[in-house]
Design a protein around this motif. Structure first.
Motif, PDB file in Angstrom:
ATOM      1  N   UNK A   1      -1.563  23.270  -3.278  1.00  0.00           N
ATOM      2  CA  UNK A   1      -1.072  23.318  -4.656  1.00  0.00           C
ATOM      3  C   UNK A   1       0.113  22.383  -4.853  1.00  0.00           C
ATOM      4  N   UNK A   2       0.959  22.302  -3.831  1.00  0.00           N
ATOM      5  CA  UNK A   2       2.099  21.383  -3.927  1.00  0.00           C
ATOM      6  C   UNK A   2       1.619  19.939  -4.065  1.00  0.00           C
ATOM      7  N   UNK A   3       0.531  19.611  -3.403  1.00  0.00           N
ATOM      8  CA  UNK A   3       0.019  18.238  -3.434  1.00  0.00           C
ATOM      9  C   UNK A   3      -1.155  18.096  -4.402  1.00  0.00           C
ATOM     10  N   UNK A   4      -1.051  18.778  -5.562  1.00  0.00           N
ATOM     11  CA  UNK A   4      -2.175  18.822  -6.512  1.00  0.00           C
ATOM     12  C   UNK A   4      -2.557  17.450  -7.057  1.00  0.00           C
ATOM     13  N   UNK A   5      -1.654  16.481  -6.989  1.00  0.00           N
ATOM     14  CA  UNK A   5      -2.019  15.158  -7.500  1.00  0.00           C
ATOM     15  C   UNK A   5      -3.190  14.571  -6.720  1.00  0.00           C
ATOM     16  N   UNK A   6      -3.294  14.965  -5.436  1.00  0.00           N
ATOM     17  CA  UNK A   6      -4.346  14.391  -4.591  1.00  0.00           C
ATOM     18  C   UNK A   6      -5.339  15.420  -4.053  1.00  0.00           C
TER      19      UNK A   6
END
Length: 548
Positions: free
Chosen positions: A134-139
């Motif tokens: 979720x923290x890295x939702x951009x990717x």
């Protein structure tokens, strides 16, 4: 999208979802039971232990807590340093994370669940992977709700990946889910700390369990361990408060049509609470229906005898107890046949056909009871809009907190479960046995009337109720002004003390014979002397019951 990590406790729908991913050329990593299920379904699956080079261990407690998992999830795809690190450490990126958590909520809902069972159903790796993704939702796309499988698969089939909007929404869902999950754990362990640790002590697990300042005195200390001194009685007021609730349903609107609203369920099993009521017929419940029904249930729980409670705008407008529920309802209705129109009725016995026929003649919004006979339900079918709620454990009292929202914060308090602290007759004349029964009956009702509130009753039936006034004499004036009963020989209850003797004088004018109130005013003696002068008995309870 090239690689997906799938590890789920709830396996419903996961095989079809994984098949769809596999058809799109996505490599699947998995663990334990999930990997077994997918292989049995004909899919090629790589074990996470193959990726990490480290076996699952400690009875499966450690599976995915490894840099080759979290590095693959957390690495930013557009960051050259991140990509170089992945290459140097031989870490492959993970583009899709599909996780749902150990069933902690279902576990603690079991009767008499042990501490060990609860602890073993606390997920560690799952929330960690979810939060990383979720923290890295951009990717990275993260899925924790099986209801999102179809949406995600369709986007991948259409475009080879998911949209940024979808990834953002799914990430937000994850943070809400993990916050709820942690809230469940904290709430359960806090509420059950004493029980769980006493259970542990009983099994001889005391070596590391002595509380600060406690002296180990051998076997005798184990057997006489005073957990109420060693540990906090409860964690009702922790330094950090997280309240885990889940949505039951959206409501048509709030108190007024321009307000949006929803109904949320408290975590855990709360028998006798409104969320466990089964709606047997009628229109959908509204915000006001639920709020008023809650007020009726709280008052009803004060009584063990067959009792009927009518509520309007969260205030009782008629209450009566009798030997049968039919008679109790007759007297409840007769208490105030005008105000009950459009109200809520709660009863603590099964509703039979004859009682249902009496209710059929009145416009009511909700009827709630522990049960309804088949004949009663046939009668109610003629009132299709009437909401019928069945709540078997209707008299079960709920533990926990009473919470009120204020701007920027919450007010939290214990529930008002007591009635009388130190009953004391303070007048020359003592109430008779029947008067005493009526005084206690009236005081139970007064406890649930908005302050300042007064209740006049006789023969286990309310005759007049005066709620929500800024002056106690105004509450009594309003109660008397609207009454259609002869008040001679009735009793009067007040939720708080009399600041002056004016209420006693007003009671004398109506022929009221006994009064119950908390006492504690600087001018208590004025009211006592006034009662003695007019031959009225007065009882002090030592316990106030403001309700705002």
């Amino acid at each position: 999208m090239k690689r997906a990590l799938i590890s789920v406790s709830d396996k419903d729908g996961i095989l079809d979802f994984a098949r769809g991913l596999s058809k799109e050329g996505i490599e699947i990593l998995s663990t334990g039971g999930t990997a077994k299920l997918l292989r049995e379904g004909g899919l090629t699956v790589k074990d996470v232990s193959e990726v990490t080079g480290f076996p699952e261990c400690l009875d499966g407690r450690v599976k995915t807590l490894h840099p080759k998992v979290h590095g693959g999830i957390l690495a930013k795809r557009g960051d050259e340093d991140h990509q170089k690190t992945l290459k140097d450490l031989e870490i492959d990126a993970i583009d899709l994370v599909v996780i749902n958590l150990y069933p902690f909520k279902e576990t603690i809902a079991k009767e008499a669940v042990s501490l060990e069972e609860a602890i073993e159903n606390i997920d560690i790796g799952g929330p960690t992977m979810l939060r990383s993704a979720a923290k890295n939702f951009e990717d990275v796309t993260v899925v924790t709700d099986r209801r999102d499988y179809d949406r995600v698969l369709k986007e991948i089939q259409k475009r080879g990946d998911t949209s940024l909007v979808t990834r953002y929404e799914l990430a937000l869902k994850v943070f809400r889910e993990t916050a709820y999950y942690d809230g469940l754990i904290a709430e359960h362990l806090g509420k059950n700390m004493k029980k769980h640790l006493e259970e542990h002590i009983g099994k001889g697990n005391t070596e590391k369990g002595m509380a600060a300042g406690e002296t180990d005195q051998g076997d005798e200390a184990d057997s006489t361990h005073k957990a109420d001194k060693a540990y906090p009685e409860d964690f009702a007021f922790p330094e950090k408060l997280t309240l885990p609730y889940e949505k039951v349903m959206d409501l048509r609107y709030g108190e007024n049509p321009h307000q949006k609203a929803a109904f949320y369920r408290e975590a855990g099993n709360v028998p006798g609470s409104l969320v466990h009521a089964e709606q047997l017929q009628g229109k959908a419940l509204s915000f006001n229906n639920l709020n008023d029904t809650q007020g009726a249930l709280e008052l009803l729980k004060e009584f063990e005898k067959p009792t009927a409670v009518a509520v309007k705008h969260t205030n009782p407008c008629g209450v009566a107890s009798n030997e049968t529920i039919e008679k109790a309802f007759e007297k409840c209705y007769a208490a105030d046949p005008k105000s009950i129109f459009g109200g809520i009725v709660a009863l603590n016995r099964e509703v039979d056909e004859s009682t249902a026929r009496e209710m059929e003649e009145i416009f009511l919004e909700v009827v709630v009871a522990p049960g309804f006979s088949r004949e009663a339900l046939e009668v109610f079918k003629t009132k299709k809009n009437l909401r019928i709620l069945q709540l078997p454990d209707i008299l079960q009292r709920e533990r926990g907190m009473d919470i009120k929202k204020v701007s920027g914060g919450l007010l939290v308090q214990d529930k008002d479960r007591d009635l009388i602290s130190d009953s004391k007759i303070v007048t020359e004349k003592a109430p008779g046995d029947e008067e005493m029964k009526d005084l206690e009956f009236a005081y139970k009702v007064a406890k649930h009337v908005k302050s300042n509130g007064v209740v006049i009753a006789k023969d286990q039936q309310t005759l007049a109720i005066g709620p929500g006034q800024t002056s106690r004499i105004w509450a009594l004036d309003n109660a008397i002004r609207n009454v259609e009963h002869d008040l001679a020989g009735s009793v009067l209850a007040s939720d708080a003390f009399f600041p002056f003797d004016d209420c006693v004088m007003k009671a004398k004018e109506q022929g009221i014979s006994a009064i119950i109130q908390p006492g504690g005013s600087l001018k208590d003696e004025d009211s006592i002397q006034c009662c003695d002068r007019y031959g009225i008995s007065m009882v002090f309870t030592g316990m106030r019951h403001f309700k705002h």
